[in-house]
Design an enzyme around this catalytic site. Sequence first.
Site, mmCIF file in Angstrom:
data_model
loop_
_atom_site.group_PDB
_atom_site.id
_atom_site.type_symbol
_atom_site.label_atom_id
_atom_site.label_comp_id
_atom_site.label_asym_id
_atom_site.label_seq_id
_atom_site.Cartn_x
_atom_site.Cartn_y
_atom_site.Cartn_z
ATOM 1 N N ASN A 60 4.855 -2.630 -1.566
ATOM 2 C CA ASN A 60 4.768 -3.998 -2.088
ATOM 3 C C ASN A 60 5.084 -4.065 -3.590
ATOM 4 O OD1 ASN A 60 2.507 -2.903 -3.240
ATOM 5 N ND2 ASN A 60 1.042 -4.341 -2.346
ATOM 6 N N HIS A 92 3.792 -2.013 -5.926
ATOM 7 C CA HIS A 92 2.740 -1.566 -6.849
ATOM 8 C C HIS A 92 3.079 -0.207 -7.465
ATOM 9 C CE1 HIS A 92 0.291 0.350 -3.330
ATOM 10 N NE2 HIS A 92 0.788 1.338 -4.038
ATOM 11 N N GLU A 143 -1.571 -3.974 -8.188
ATOM 12 C CA GLU A 143 -1.071 -4.765 -7.068
ATOM 13 C C GLU A 143 -0.386 -6.039 -7.552
ATOM 14 O OE1 GLU A 143 -1.071 -3.356 -4.305
ATOM 15 O OE2 GLU A 143 -3.028 -3.110 -3.360
ATOM 16 N N ASP A 169 -4.822 7.000 -10.478
ATOM 17 C CA ASP A 169 -5.798 6.131 -9.820
ATOM 18 C C ASP A 169 -6.753 6.919 -8.931
ATOM 19 O OD1 ASP A 169 -3.908 6.805 -7.891
ATOM 20 O OD2 ASP A 169 -2.962 4.841 -7.940
#
Length: 245
Positions: free
Chosen positions: A136, A138, A143, A67
């Site tokens: 979280n 990801h 996400e 990313d």
Amino acid sequence: MRISVFRDPEAVAAAAARRVLGAVGRKPAAVLGLPTGRTPLRLYERLVAAHARAVVDLSRLTTFNLDEFVGLPPGDPGSCRAFMERHLFARVGLRRQRTHVLDGRARDLRAECARYERAIGAAGGIDLQILGLGLNGHVGFNEPAPHLDPLTHLVKLTSATRRANAAWFENDLRRVPREALSMGLGTILGARQLVLLVTGRAKALVVRRALEGRVTTWLPASFLRLHGNVEVILDREAASRLTER
Ligand code: GLP
């Protein structure tokens, strides 16, 4: 899915380095998928050390990063490109054309995502994809959401993820980009081998949910369990809330 638990983050990095060196031993011009973040830093240190001691030649690798943030000026130290240059690429003699990082400044971001997918295909696909895990759930910048984009795509970052990344921007949340480009779960699951690295107590609960709960887009890492050749390498703290062991 194979789960390996080691004493501490150093032992996790040593195990991850063995996986990478194994892949390079089998195929010196292997294609690696790589993450940024704190977790892989010790792995990169070990790879740099092995390269320096001439245990292995990493300069023939091709790499694809997971990313990149959107819109940062070239060379911004917070960018994934700058992170990788600093911690790995420049230190193992990897030439620029062998290291692929999404261009978060491309004028046409959709075209950039499509170009990246084609480049992965043209390189013959990813042999070994190393992954980290967000607090979280990801992976890359996929996400939690009601649905996921399978291929490389533009992402709106959650405020939790922006906060978690503020450290790369001198803890100035205003400087953390609101968007990023990320491989999708389909891109990631297309790699021939996956290795997920997770360390620390703070991630123990999300590790349990990802490995023992349902496969759900609300926890993107849970999709990794659909891959036939995935190893999760944990330290004791990250593994401390697993119940099925
Ligand atoms: C970032 C990256 C992920 C990384 C995750 C965990 O948001 N996009 O690829 O795995 O955070 O980072 P850390 O290893 O610092 O906990």
